[in-house]
Design an enzyme around this catalytic site. Structure first.
Site, PDB file in Angstrom:
ATOM      1  N   LYS A  82     -53.059  55.794 -18.420  1.00  0.00           N
ATOM      2  CA  LYS A  82     -53.254  55.835 -16.972  1.00  0.00           C
ATOM      3  C   LYS A  82     -53.106  57.272 -16.485  1.00  0.00           C
ATOM      4  O   LYS A  82     -52.229  58.010 -16.959  1.00  0.00           O
ATOM      5  CB  LYS A  82     -52.223  54.928 -16.311  1.00  0.00           C
ATOM      6  CG  LYS A  82     -52.398  54.721 -14.816  1.00  0.00           C
ATOM      7  CD  LYS A  82     -51.409  53.644 -14.338  1.00  0.00           C
ATOM      8  CE  LYS A  82     -51.547  53.370 -12.846  1.00  0.00           C
ATOM      9  NZ  LYS A  82     -50.683  52.249 -12.421  1.00  0.00           N
TER      10      LYS A  82
ATOM     11  N   SER B 233     -53.121  48.851  -9.436  1.00  0.00           N
ATOM     12  CA  SER B 233     -53.273  50.289  -9.697  1.00  0.00           C
ATOM     13  C   SER B 233     -53.670  50.604 -11.128  1.00  0.00           C
ATOM     14  O   SER B 233     -54.360  51.579 -11.374  1.00  0.00           O
ATOM     15  CB  SER B 233     -52.003  51.047  -9.304  1.00  0.00           C
ATOM     16  OG  SER B 233     -50.983  50.901 -10.252  1.00  0.00           O
TER      17      SER B 233
ATOM     18  N   SER C 155     -48.457  46.056 -11.336  1.00  0.00           N
ATOM     19  CA  SER C 155     -49.703  46.717 -11.734  1.00  0.00           C
ATOM     20  C   SER C 155     -49.923  46.883 -13.231  1.00  0.00           C
ATOM     21  O   SER C 155     -50.921  47.493 -13.628  1.00  0.00           O
ATOM     22  CB  SER C 155     -49.808  48.083 -11.043  1.00  0.00           C
ATOM     23  OG  SER C 155     -50.024  47.893  -9.667  1.00  0.00           O
TER      24      SER C 155
END
Length: 439
Positions: free
Chosen positions: A55, A128, A152
């Site tokens: 991420k 997210s 998330s």
């Protein structure tokens, strides 16, 4: 392996938008080094030479880390996040950085095209860590890292048919990872299976001199215990909580999951879970206060570069009084104690990820106008960010429209090992995690 992976990204990600940044040259150099080491007998473990993505909250030395934020579009870290360094030390090949909502809150910056669910573009790809979920499900990486502040890791795993672990708070170092809300943020793995997620967690977990909040507890060898099964495990089920306001498809999936675990030797235990209404309501101002602290260097000084949703959260955080915050903290401590006490009588808790199956993008775009929808969405996720208990998300079925369904198992603090071997046992007799989009 890597060339095929890069080709697949090139062919598919133009429509899926899961990557914020692909790093082909660096990945190729890492893959060639891994190949040479393995050929020379210097095998580093099960991630050696495996293409992984992270991420885009996680710092990567020499490569931009934006965190979904326009203000950090050109930010170039000089060091790797601890989790990135540990992946590299394990020999993993870092493919690139995965797209996310602005600052890891609930909405993308207006300048960013959101990732698209590879099962169906009209359906929500998760919150997210949606880029991590989309890329892993679509086969654009072999596994990924996400973060979970309110759900998330779990939301995109459920939306994309993946397995993910939200570890105990403190199990994984947060050094070199952009904060949303420090005491709520968890970094964890997203993968195709419980075994793969366990391998990833085993590499990134552990104490860290750069993060004094990282726990000193030893990290188990999750693979060594992965075949322990669920014989004799006590599975806590609150039938009322799991059905109140929960749609029929999700209820049926939970019933099937419970029956599968029972058939493998687990013992269902009826219980009453503490009321989480206040905890879910408290999550919002607590997250807002901590986000305001995380962004104080750039907000309000660079307010114009922020999207409206993240800006409104920071503004809300600034307005929370000290006495209101202390009351939240006291309620949070009480919830932690009540939830921890449950694990004297159970080994795992079985719950949904959210009470509605595979929401559409259109429905989720009404979140800001529908407070009850937001509270329902967070009912089964935010409480465990508040308490820090670890959870594993497991694919558990599909809707009539062919969209993935998933459930959670929750364990006692630092007991991710039980989550991994329970997940592996469930996936040993089911095939939900083996169905993939675009195949």
């Amino acid at each position: 392996m890597l060339r095929a992976q890069l080709d697949r990204i090139s062919a598919l990600d133009g429509a899926l938008h899961s990557y914020a940044l692909v790093m082909p040259d660096a990945a190729m150099a890492q893959a060639e080094a891994a190949q040479a080491e393995i050929a020379a007998g210097r095998y580093r473990g099960p991630l050696h030479g495996v293409p992984i993505a992270v991420k885009d909250l996680c710092f990567t030395a020499g490569f931009a880390t934006a965190g979904g934020m326009a203000i950090h579009e050109h930010y170039m870290p000089i060091e790797d996040a601890t989790v990135v360094r540990r992946l590299k030390e394990a020999g993993a090949v870092l493919l690139g950085k995965l797209q996310l909502t602005e600052g890891a809150y609930s909405d993308h910056h207006p300048s960013i095209t959101p990732p698209r669910n590879p099962w169906h573009a009209d359906h929500w790809p998760g919150m997210s860590s949606s880029g991590s979920g989309v890329a892993t499900a679509a086969g654009l990486c072999y596994g990924s890292l996400g973060s979970d502040t309110g759900g998330s890791i779990r939301f995109p795993c459920a939306a994309n048919g993946l397995t993910g672990i939200k570890p105990t708070w403190g199990r994984v170092s947060r050094h070199g990872v952009f904060e949303l809300a420090a005491s709520l943020d968890h970094i964890g793995p997203m993968a195709r299976s419980a075994l793969d997620a366990g391998v990833l967690l085993g590499v990134i977990a552990g104490s860290d001199e750069n993060d004094p909040t990282a726990a000193l507890d030893p990290v188990p060898d999750y693979l060594a215990t992965a075949d322990h099964g669920v014989q004799g495990l006590r599975i806590g089920i609150d039938a009322a909580w799991n059905s109140d306001g929960v749609d029929p498809a999700t209820q049926a999936m939970l019933k099937d999951a419970a029956e599968t675990l029972r058939s493998l030797g687990a013992r269902p235990v009826d219980l009453r879970f503490p009321d989480v209404t206040e905890a879910v309501a408290d999550w919002f101002p607590l997250c807002a206060v901590e986000a305001a602290v995380a962004h104080e260097a750039t907000y309000p000084s660079r307010k114009d570069a922020y999207g409206p949703v993240l800006a409104s959260v920071i503004e809300a955080g600034v307005s929370v009084s000290g006495t209101a915050l202390q009351k939240i903290r006291l309620r949070r401590m009480a919830l932690h104690g009540r939830v921890s006490a449950l694990f004297a009588d159970i080994d795992l808790l079985l719950i949904p990820v959210h009470p509605f199956a595979s929401p559409t993008v259109a429905a989720m775009q009404t979140l800001g106008e529908t407070p009850t929808l937001v509270s329902a969405l967070l009912r089964y996720t935010a409480p465990f960010d508040m308490t820090g208990h670890p959870t594993i998300t497991l694919p558990g079925g599909f809707t009539n429209a062919g969209m993935p369904l998933a459930f959670q198992l929750v364990a006692a603090h630092m007991d991710e090992a039980t989550l991994v071997h329970a997940g592996a046992a469930f996936q040993g007799v089911t095939a939900w995690h083996r169905r993939h989009p675009l195949d």
